[in-house]
Enzyme design. Structure first.
Site, mmCIF file in Angstrom:
data_model
loop_
_atom_site.group_PDB
_atom_site.id
_atom_site.type_symbol
_atom_site.label_atom_id
_atom_site.label_comp_id
_atom_site.label_asym_id
_atom_site.label_seq_id
_atom_site.Cartn_x
_atom_site.Cartn_y
_atom_site.Cartn_z
ATOM 1 C CE1 TYR A 222 0.253 1.867 4.324
ATOM 2 C CE2 TYR A 222 1.104 -0.373 4.399
ATOM 3 C CZ TYR A 222 0.986 0.888 4.958
ATOM 4 O OH TYR A 222 1.610 1.175 6.154
ATOM 5 C CE LYS B 283 3.141 3.398 3.278
ATOM 6 N NZ LYS B 283 3.603 3.589 4.661
ATOM 7 C CD GLU C 111 10.395 1.786 10.560
ATOM 8 O OE1 GLU C 111 10.385 2.793 9.828
ATOM 9 O OE2 GLU C 111 10.108 0.648 10.129
ATOM 10 C CG LEU D 8 8.491 2.745 4.807
ATOM 11 C CD1 LEU D 8 8.456 1.658 3.740
ATOM 12 C CD2 LEU D 8 7.075 3.185 5.162
#
Length: 284
Positions: free
Chosen positions: A30, A143, A175, A199
């Site tokens: 996505y 993702k 993260e 990411l």
């Protein structure tokens, strides 16, 4: 309006098969585009990341990047001059349930827009966070739709009265559940280097460019949990959080407990990129 397999349609025209591999396996990817005043922000960077994710999971679209870009533009036009997001989801499509990748499945694509209010008060005051072990898989640069570990960690943060969870793997900060994280120490911005453990955030990319333009040292070197807790400033970045100050971690104040000077400088620079009046909104 919705974007469904290349066409703009009404919601009642969307039909998702029970055999869709996104439902069975989370077999898809996505992307979330930010919209400011009806305009897509950093569209090409989002498209680049989307196609990189598709290559990683071996999904081939029947449309070119140029064709998909035009579809995204058309969908955004139906949204009007508002602030929000454009969500685009692509699965491998419908096929008999099997762990092997099907040879004949056709990708299924869904896109829609929704209004999102800028978190102005949080941007002014900062947010409370906690740290948690990073229990996700080792391909976080994709993702993908596999977000169960992220959602469980985000819920644990909410249960603790925090806005976000900062994830730690083997003593080093990676993260957050839905954002990148950076620290400032002695005037230097430090963040985890790109790779399979994080990411590559689009807002993260913008911040790196802004830092270089402003002459602020920026290091993709990573940092430890101890360095996180000893930082002068901490902030997280994402499509919806923008450049968000972190003022508390695990019940302990970050620095003086208010957004730091470098964080505010980056906020101002970021806002100038999409809406010059936003700086006055934040500072007012």
């Amino acid at each position: 309006m919705f974007l469904w397999n290349g066409r703009l349609v009404q919601e009642d025209e969307i039909q998702v098969s029970y055999l869709d591999r996104g439902y069975y396996f989370g077999d898809g990817i996505y992307e979330v585009f930010r919209i400011y005043d009806g305009k897509l922000f950093e569209k090409q960077a989002h498209l680049n990341r989307l196609f990189q994710s598709l290559r990683e999971v071996r999904i081939t679209l029947p449309w070119s990047e140029a064709e998909l870009s035009a579809m995204v533009d058309s969908l955004a036009e139906t949204f009007g001059k508002k602030d929000g997001i454009l969500y685009l989801q692509i699965t491998r499509g419908a096929a008999k349930r099997s762990h092997l990748l099907p040879e004949s499945a056709e990708p299924s694509m869904l896109g829609y827009c929704e209004e999102v209010v800028r978190p102005v008060e949080q941007l002014k005051k900062g947010i409370n966070t906690i740290t948690l072990d990073d229990e996700r898989w080792h391909k976080c640069h994709i993702k993908s739709l596999n977000l169960l570990a992220n959602t469980l960690a985000r819920q644990e943060a909410a249960d603790a009265g925090a806005e976000e969870a900062i994830l730690v793997r083997d003593g080093r900060v990676t993260e957050c559940t839905a954002s990148n994280v950076m620290i400032v120490k002695k005037g230097v911005i430090i963040t985890h280097p790109n790779g399979p453990l994080i990411l590559d955030g689009i807002t993260k990319q913008v911040v790196e460019r802004l830092a270089k333009l402003s002459g602020i040292p920026y290091r993709n070197a990573g940092f430890t949990l101890e360095e996180l807790m000893d930082a002068d400033e901490v902030f997280v970045t994402s499509t919806t959080k923008e450049v968000m100050p972190v003022t508390m971690i695990n019940g302990i104040k970050v620095g003086s407990g208010i957004p730091g000077v470098i964080t505010q400088l980056l906020q101002h620079g970021f806002e100038q990129k999409f809406k010059p009046a936003a700086a006055a909104e934040l500072l007012g």
